[in-house]
Design a protein around this motif. Structure first.
Motif, PDB file in Angstrom:
ATOM      1  N   GLN A  62       8.951   7.094 -10.273  1.00  0.00           N
ATOM      2  CA  GLN A  62      10.001   6.078 -10.385  1.00  0.00           C
ATOM      3  C   GLN A  62       9.578   4.733  -9.802  1.00  0.00           C
ATOM      4  O   GLN A  62      10.415   3.851  -9.657  1.00  0.00           O
ATOM      5  CB  GLN A  62      11.284   6.563  -9.686  1.00  0.00           C
ATOM      6  CG  GLN A  62      11.225   6.713  -8.175  1.00  0.00           C
ATOM      7  CD  GLN A  62      10.783   8.097  -7.720  1.00  0.00           C
ATOM      8  OE1 GLN A  62       9.980   8.736  -8.374  1.00  0.00           O
ATOM      9  NE2 GLN A  62      11.300   8.569  -6.595  1.00  0.00           N
ATOM     10  N   CYS A  63       8.276   4.577  -9.484  1.00  0.00           N
ATOM     11  CA  CYS A  63       7.889   3.396  -8.724  1.00  0.00           C
ATOM     12  C   CYS A  63       6.554   2.829  -9.184  1.00  0.00           C
ATOM     13  O   CYS A  63       5.599   3.566  -9.396  1.00  0.00           O
ATOM     14  CB  CYS A  63       7.815   3.780  -7.252  1.00  0.00           C
ATOM     15  SG  CYS A  63       7.311   2.425  -6.197  1.00  0.00           S
ATOM     16  N   GLY A  64       6.502   1.526  -9.306  1.00  0.00           N
ATOM     17  CA  GLY A  64       5.281   0.850  -9.737  1.00  0.00           C
ATOM     18  C   GLY A  64       4.258   0.691  -8.626  1.00  0.00           C
ATOM     19  O   GLY A  64       3.179   0.142  -8.860  1.00  0.00           O
ATOM     20  N   MET A  65       4.582   1.121  -7.407  1.00  0.00           N
ATOM     21  CA  MET A  65       3.625   0.978  -6.298  1.00  0.00           C
ATOM     22  C   MET A  65       2.901   2.287  -5.976  1.00  0.00           C
ATOM     23  O   MET A  65       2.198   2.377  -4.981  1.00  0.00           O
ATOM     24  CB  MET A  65       4.355   0.480  -5.043  1.00  0.00           C
ATOM     25  CG  MET A  65       4.852  -0.950  -5.157  1.00  0.00           C
ATOM     26  SD  MET A  65       5.687  -1.515  -3.666  1.00  0.00           S
ATOM     27  CE  MET A  65       7.280  -0.760  -3.826  1.00  0.00           C
ATOM     28  N   ARG A  66       3.121   3.325  -6.801  1.00  0.00           N
ATOM     29  CA  ARG A  66       2.477   4.607  -6.518  1.00  0.00           C
ATOM     30  C   ARG A  66       0.961   4.422  -6.441  1.00  0.00           C
ATOM     31  O   ARG A  66       0.402   3.497  -7.059  1.00  0.00           O
ATOM     32  CB  ARG A  66       2.865   5.651  -7.567  1.00  0.00           C
ATOM     33  CG  ARG A  66       2.525   5.260  -8.955  1.00  0.00           C
ATOM     34  CD  ARG A  66       3.134   6.215  -9.971  1.00  0.00           C
ATOM     35  NE  ARG A  66       3.056   5.582 -11.278  1.00  0.00           N
ATOM     36  CZ  ARG A  66       4.071   5.046 -11.924  1.00  0.00           C
ATOM     37  NH1 ARG A  66       5.278   5.111 -11.415  1.00  0.00           N
ATOM     38  NH2 ARG A  66       3.917   4.457 -13.077  1.00  0.00           N
ATOM     39  N   THR A  82      10.449   5.763   5.324  1.00  0.00           N
ATOM     40  CA  THR A  82       9.186   6.413   4.984  1.00  0.00           C
ATOM     41  C   THR A  82       9.354   7.386   3.822  1.00  0.00           C
ATOM     42  O   THR A  82      10.449   7.907   3.598  1.00  0.00           O
ATOM     43  CB  THR A  82       8.627   7.166   6.215  1.00  0.00           C
ATOM     44  OG1 THR A  82       7.401   7.808   5.838  1.00  0.00           O
ATOM     45  CG2 THR A  82       9.580   8.213   6.745  1.00  0.00           C
ATOM     46  N   ASN A  83       8.230   7.619   3.139  1.00  0.00           N
ATOM     47  CA  ASN A  83       8.231   8.687   2.126  1.00  0.00           C
ATOM     48  C   ASN A  83       8.005  10.049   2.786  1.00  0.00           C
ATOM     49  O   ASN A  83       8.032  11.063   2.093  1.00  0.00           O
ATOM     50  CB  ASN A  83       7.167   8.412   1.048  1.00  0.00           C
ATOM     51  CG  ASN A  83       5.753   8.341   1.605  1.00  0.00           C
ATOM     52  OD1 ASN A  83       5.430   8.978   2.599  1.00  0.00           O
ATOM     53  ND2 ASN A  83       4.893   7.568   0.937  1.00  0.00           N
ATOM     54  N   GLY A  84       7.740  10.050   4.079  1.00  0.00           N
ATOM     55  CA  GLY A  84       7.641  11.319   4.815  1.00  0.00           C
ATOM     56  C   GLY A  84       6.259  11.948   4.819  1.00  0.00           C
ATOM     57  O   GLY A  84       6.097  13.095   5.224  1.00  0.00           O
ATOM     58  N   PHE A 129       0.854  -1.191   0.000  1.00  0.00           N
ATOM     59  CA  PHE A 129       0.000   0.000   0.000  1.00  0.00           C
ATOM     60  C   PHE A 129       0.890   1.241   0.000  1.00  0.00           C
ATOM     61  O   PHE A 129       1.908   1.275   0.695  1.00  0.00           O
ATOM     62  CB  PHE A 129      -0.876   0.058   1.265  1.00  0.00           C
ATOM     63  CG  PHE A 129      -2.098  -0.815   1.187  1.00  0.00           C
ATOM     64  CD1 PHE A 129      -3.281  -0.318   0.666  1.00  0.00           C
ATOM     65  CD2 PHE A 129      -2.068  -2.118   1.653  1.00  0.00           C
ATOM     66  CE1 PHE A 129      -4.418  -1.123   0.604  1.00  0.00           C
ATOM     67  CE2 PHE A 129      -3.194  -2.933   1.596  1.00  0.00           C
ATOM     68  CZ  PHE A 129      -4.378  -2.430   1.068  1.00  0.00           C
ATOM     69  N   CYS A 130       0.520   2.253  -0.732  1.00  0.00           N
ATOM     70  CA  CYS A 130       1.285   3.501  -0.696  1.00  0.00           C
ATOM     71  C   CYS A 130       0.370   4.699  -0.922  1.00  0.00           C
ATOM     72  O   CYS A 130      -0.693   4.579  -1.523  1.00  0.00           O
ATOM     73  CB  CYS A 130       2.397   3.496  -1.735  1.00  0.00           C
ATOM     74  SG  CYS A 130       3.535   4.867  -1.431  1.00  0.00           S
ATOM     75  N   ASN A 131       0.808   5.838  -0.408  1.00  0.00           N
ATOM     76  CA  ASN A 131       0.012   7.063  -0.515  1.00  0.00           C
ATOM     77  C   ASN A 131       0.754   8.144  -1.298  1.00  0.00           C
ATOM     78  O   ASN A 131       0.407   9.308  -1.223  1.00  0.00           O
ATOM     79  CB  ASN A 131      -0.349   7.570   0.894  1.00  0.00           C
ATOM     80  CG  ASN A 131       0.877   7.608   1.793  1.00  0.00           C
ATOM     81  OD1 ASN A 131       2.000   7.459   1.304  1.00  0.00           O
ATOM     82  ND2 ASN A 131       0.683   7.809   3.079  1.00  0.00           N
ATOM     83  N   ALA A 132       1.812   7.754  -2.011  1.00  0.00           N
ATOM     84  CA  ALA A 132       2.587   8.740  -2.774  1.00  0.00           C
ATOM     85  C   ALA A 132       2.454   8.461  -4.273  1.00  0.00           C
ATOM     86  O   ALA A 132       1.867   7.452  -4.680  1.00  0.00           O
ATOM     87  CB  ALA A 132       4.048   8.707  -2.343  1.00  0.00           C
ATOM     88  N   GLU A 133       3.016   9.365  -5.078  1.00  0.00           N
ATOM     89  CA  GLU A 133       2.797   9.282  -6.529  1.00  0.00           C
ATOM     90  C   GLU A 133       4.097   9.203  -7.328  1.00  0.00           C
ATOM     91  O   GLU A 133       4.158   9.619  -8.480  1.00  0.00           O
ATOM     92  CB  GLU A 133       2.022  10.532  -6.987  1.00  0.00           C
ATOM     93  CG  GLU A 133       0.632  10.623  -6.423  1.00  0.00           C
ATOM     94  CD  GLU A 133      -0.041  11.944  -6.720  1.00  0.00           C
ATOM     95  OE1 GLU A 133       0.512  12.727  -7.534  1.00  0.00           O
ATOM     96  OE2 GLU A 133      -1.085  12.206  -6.123  1.00  0.00           O
TER      97      GLU A 133
HETATM   98  S1  SF4 Z   1       8.918   4.990  -4.049  1.00  0.00           S
HETATM   99 FE1  SF4 Z   1       7.124   6.343  -3.784  1.00  0.00          FE
HETATM  100  S2  SF4 Z   1       5.391   5.275  -4.721  1.00  0.00           S
HETATM  101 FE2  SF4 Z   1       7.033   3.772  -4.392  1.00  0.00          FE
HETATM  102  S3  SF4 Z   1       6.592   2.815  -2.435  1.00  0.00           S
HETATM  103 FE3  SF4 Z   1       8.019   4.503  -2.049  1.00  0.00          FE
HETATM  104  S4  SF4 Z   1       6.739   6.269  -1.594  1.00  0.00           S
HETATM  105 FE4  SF4 Z   1       5.417   4.727  -2.567  1.00  0.00          FE
END
Ligand code: SF4
Ligand code: SF4
Length: 408
Positions: free
Chosen positions: A38-42, A105-107, A31-35
């Motif tokens: 560079q990442c497939g989990m956004r 964390t992404n902060g 689960f993620c809350n960022a966008e």
């Molecule tokens: S890189 Fe960004 S989108 Fe990917 S898991 Fe980390 S915070 Fe979420």
């Protein structure tokens, strides 16, 4: 954790057997809350998300402690979305006496820095973490330009919040590390071109960008910094790599060809010595030297990765173990069913530059070679490599092996 506890008898015995203390990266959730581009989990990616249950994590940590796993990373996704469960897992890993416990964390929790209860909230989090044996907390920073970072992440306001939060963490004896995922926006949007024609100009752009970046994180108050090498999957690497860890992308922001990677690694290698006395920098110079050699076509010179031998990855989706996050066709089953001591394969893989596994494999791999085959390893390795490796080891010791519970 101090140097003495790293160089203990059990670890030295492992080295004599050609093994090193284990590392386990647990992707607790995707689960993620960022966008992040560079990442497939956004969060904008539409797929079924998972979280490993607490009961399962307990079984994994019990097995990890039994099997001399010394380093556990709880990663995501964004693990702090489930902060209560995360803290309780860190507490359990502490109770099992796992010496190197890390998370990051992404902060997102720093975005509301103007709210009335911000300091109270961060104090509470820092206090809770300080009561565990968490050794390292990383906070992702993608750019020296706050606006670029916040737009890339889709998290407006986080940089001010991080600046305000760091002294609070420090007060509780936690010294977070800034974690840079190398990308084309390090110096700000559009500062490094997507299509590069001038090799020297490209090198210099990254050289300047790394300087800007290190100055930025020092100014924010960080005392430690790491760099994640580009995890783009290029056409020529596709056959070897099947990612079960979604932290990779085809985005041009993080896609680099071999020649570009050589220039990036050279730029980083030449920037780091200027900053080592100002901020603790995880990235070993010997590893960069080896990666440069590898991309120049001399891959025999680099130490193979210990993924699947001493290092492992657990995927949130399947709950299964893999040699790493990028050999997704090698499902090793449940971690607690694996007997690590019985793994007899020799390290071989150099298919990607995942720094979590490649950097320690390089450092420890050469140590094993030097202990087991002293004459051969010393004769075969270039003098410059040996100098860099010794310099790295000395620096690691000076930095207390990057103890995030110490200021220095
Ligand atoms: S890189 Fe960004 S989108 Fe990917 S898991 Fe980390 S915070 Fe979420
Ligand atoms: S180099 Fe290491 S992290 Fe990369 S694919 Fe191979 S085993 Fe996995």
């Amino acid at each position: 954790m101090n140097n003495k506890s790293i160089f203990n008898i059990s670890n030295l015995a492992s080295v004599l057997k050609g093994r090193i203390p284990g590392q386990l990266v647990i992707q607790y959730t995707d689960f993620c809350n960022a966008e992040c581009p560079q990442c497939g989990m956004r969060k904008t990616e539409n797929y079924q998300r998972f979280k490993i249950s607490k009961e399962e994590i307990v079984k994994i940590l019990d097995a990890a402690a039994r099997q001399n796993i010394q380093s556990i990373s709880f990663t995501g996704g964004e693990p702090f979305i489930f902060v209560e469960e995360l803290v309780s897992m860190i507490k359990y890993a502490s109770h099992k006496k796992i010496p190197f416990i890390r998370t990051g964390t992404n902060g997102f929790m720093f975005a509301d820095w103007e709210s009335a209860d911000y300091e109270y909230k961060i104090n509470k989090l820092a206090e809770e973490l300080s009561e565990t044996n968490l050794r390292n907390l990383w906070i992702s920073i993608d750019s020296a330009d706050p606006k670029t970072h916040e737009e890339m992440r889709g998290l407006p306001g986080v940089i001010k919040g991080i600046e305000k939060a760091l002294p609070i963490f420090h007060k509780h004896g936690i010294y977070p590390a800034a974690n840079l995922g190398i990308n084309r926006n390090i110096a700000g949007f559009g500062k490094i071109p997507i299509y590069v024609t001038d090799k020297n100009g490209f090198y210099q752009s990254f050289r300047d960008a790394f300087e800007l970046f290190y100055n930025h994180v020092i100014d924010l108050g960080f005392t430690m910094v790491n760099a994640c090498y580009p995890m783009s999957i290029n056409e020529d690497e596709k056959a070897e790599i099947i990612a079960v860890y979604g932290a990779s992308s085809l985005s041009k922001v993080v896609s680099f060809n071999a020649e570009e990677k050589i220039q990036i690694f050279k730029a980083l290698m030449n920037t780091i010595p200027m900053y080592r006395s100002e901020i603790r920098i995880f990235t070993p110079l010997s590893s960069l030297y080896s990666l440069i050699n590898q991309y120049c076509g001399n891959s025999d010179d680099t130490m193979p990765c210990r993924g699947g031998i001493d290092f492992f990855f657990i995927n949130a989706g399947t709950g299964s173990t893999y040699p790493c996050g990028y050999r997704g066709n090698e499902n090793m089953g449940k971690f607690y069913d694996i007997d690590i001591d019985k793994i007899s394969d020799k390290p071989f893989c150099k298919a990607c530059d995942w720094e979590c596994f490649r950097d320690p494999s390089e450092m420890a791999g050469f140590l094993i070679e030097a202990v087991k085959h002293p004459i051969k390893s010393l004769l075969l390795k270039a003098p410059i490599y040996k100098e860099l490796w010794k310099e790295d080891l000395k620096y690691y010791k000076e930095c207390n092996f990057f103890d995030g519970r110490r200021k220095k």
